[in-house]
Write a protein that holds these residues in place. Sequence first.
Motif, short mmCIF file in Angstrom:
data_model
loop_
_atom_site.label_atom_id
_atom_site.label_comp_id
_atom_site.label_asym_id
_atom_site.label_seq_id
_atom_site.Cartn_x
_atom_site.Cartn_y
_atom_site.Cartn_z
N GLY A 23 0.82 -1.20 0.00
CA GLY A 23 0.00 0.00 0.00
C GLY A 23 0.86 1.25 0.00
O GLY A 23 1.93 1.29 0.61
N LEU A 24 0.40 2.28 -0.71
CA LEU A 24 1.07 3.57 -0.75
C LEU A 24 0.00 4.64 -0.90
O LEU A 24 -0.75 4.65 -1.88
N GLN A 25 -0.11 5.52 0.11
CA GLN A 25 -1.14 6.55 0.11
C GLN A 25 -0.55 7.89 0.51
O GLN A 25 0.39 7.95 1.31
N ARG A 26 -1.13 8.96 -0.03
CA ARG A 26 -0.76 10.32 0.36
C ARG A 26 -2.02 11.04 0.80
O ARG A 26 -3.04 11.00 0.11
N GLU A 27 -1.94 11.67 1.97
CA GLU A 27 -3.11 12.38 2.48
C GLU A 27 -2.70 13.37 3.54
O GLU A 27 -1.97 13.01 4.49
N GLY A 28 -3.13 14.63 3.38
CA GLY A 28 -2.92 15.64 4.41
C GLY A 28 -1.48 15.87 4.78
O GLY A 28 -1.17 16.13 5.95
N GLY A 29 -0.57 15.78 3.81
CA GLY A 29 0.83 16.00 4.10
C GLY A 29 1.55 14.81 4.68
O GLY A 29 2.70 14.93 5.13
N PHE A 30 0.88 13.64 4.67
CA PHE A 30 1.49 12.43 5.19
C PHE A 30 1.56 11.37 4.09
O PHE A 30 0.72 11.31 3.19
N LEU A 31 2.57 10.53 4.20
CA LEU A 31 2.78 9.42 3.29
C LEU A 31 2.67 8.13 4.10
O LEU A 31 3.32 7.99 5.13
N ARG A 32 1.81 7.23 3.64
CA ARG A 32 1.60 5.95 4.33
C ARG A 32 2.09 4.82 3.43
O ARG A 32 1.62 4.68 2.29
N VAL A 33 3.02 4.02 3.95
CA VAL A 33 3.58 2.91 3.19
C VAL A 33 3.38 1.63 3.99
O VAL A 33 3.81 1.53 5.14
N THR A 34 2.70 0.65 3.38
CA THR A 34 2.41 -0.61 4.05
C THR A 34 3.32 -1.70 3.49
O THR A 34 3.47 -1.85 2.28
N LEU A 35 3.95 -2.46 4.41
CA LEU A 35 4.96 -3.44 4.06
C LEU A 35 4.68 -4.78 4.73
O LEU A 35 4.07 -4.83 5.80
N PHE A 36 5.15 -5.85 4.11
CA PHE A 36 5.17 -7.15 4.78
C PHE A 36 6.36 -7.94 4.27
O PHE A 36 6.93 -7.65 3.20
N ARG A 37 6.76 -8.93 5.05
CA ARG A 37 7.86 -9.80 4.63
C ARG A 37 7.36 -10.73 3.54
O ARG A 37 6.41 -11.49 3.74
N THR A 38 7.98 -10.69 2.39
CA THR A 38 7.52 -11.42 1.22
C THR A 38 7.35 -12.91 1.49
O THR A 38 6.37 -13.52 1.06
N ALA A 39 8.28 -13.49 2.22
CA ALA A 39 8.27 -14.93 2.43
C ALA A 39 7.23 -15.38 3.44
O ALA A 39 6.96 -16.58 3.54
N ASN A 40 6.67 -14.45 4.21
CA ASN A 40 5.73 -14.85 5.25
C ASN A 40 4.67 -13.77 5.43
O ASN A 40 4.56 -13.15 6.48
N ALA A 41 3.86 -13.57 4.40
CA ALA A 41 2.86 -12.51 4.43
C ALA A 41 1.82 -12.73 5.53
O ALA A 41 1.26 -11.76 6.05
#
Length: 214
Positions: A134-152
């Motif tokens: 996930g990658l979102q921009r809102e209200g001067g903030f950047l939100r990046v969602t991550l997970f470990r590829t091998a163990n989602a």
Amino acid sequence: MRRRQILPALALLPLAAPALAPKALAQGALSARDRADLQRVEAYLNGITTLRARFIQIAQNGATAQGTALIWRPGRMRFDYDPPEPLLLVANAGQFMHYDKELRQPSIVPVGSTPLGILLRERITLSGDVTVSGLQREGGFLRVTLFRTANASEGRITLVMADNPLELRQWLVVDGQGHTTRVTLSAIETGIRLERATFDFNDPRFMQGPVDNN
């Protein structure tokens, strides 16, 4: 009791019956701006060596706690909870240790088994063994969602960053059952001197007297 609700709050403990695993963003869905922002986030995170901040933690059930957070990359983290919470979190030597000072009971899991461990890597790369979902921009903030590829299925972490200048302000950890814990940082200091011994853990069970059961 309220503090027992806080105990698994950083989503460190292994969980059964995982929720549906997150999915990666399709590469074709990433714009040139998206790729540039991910490179900025990557560079910012890798530029952090030490960090000290106050934190407020909110669990899925609304239970709250606060305290002081320390990070020394790679591999070290410490969360000192303010009283009356009798909790301590220390990451070092490849392990997360969550300790209840009243029960004198530690819970230990490998750093690499939780999405929070992504922040403590020697080199953080937002590709390959780490997947961006996930990658979102809102209200001067950047939100990046991550997970470990091998163990989602173990969960994911969302970094919430002020965009100009770039600064980590919050993270949300979603565990394997879909429970969310939010940690908000304030009074952030980076590049500070920290003592290595701060991240050592000597089991207090061997340093304290017997428990008074009366």
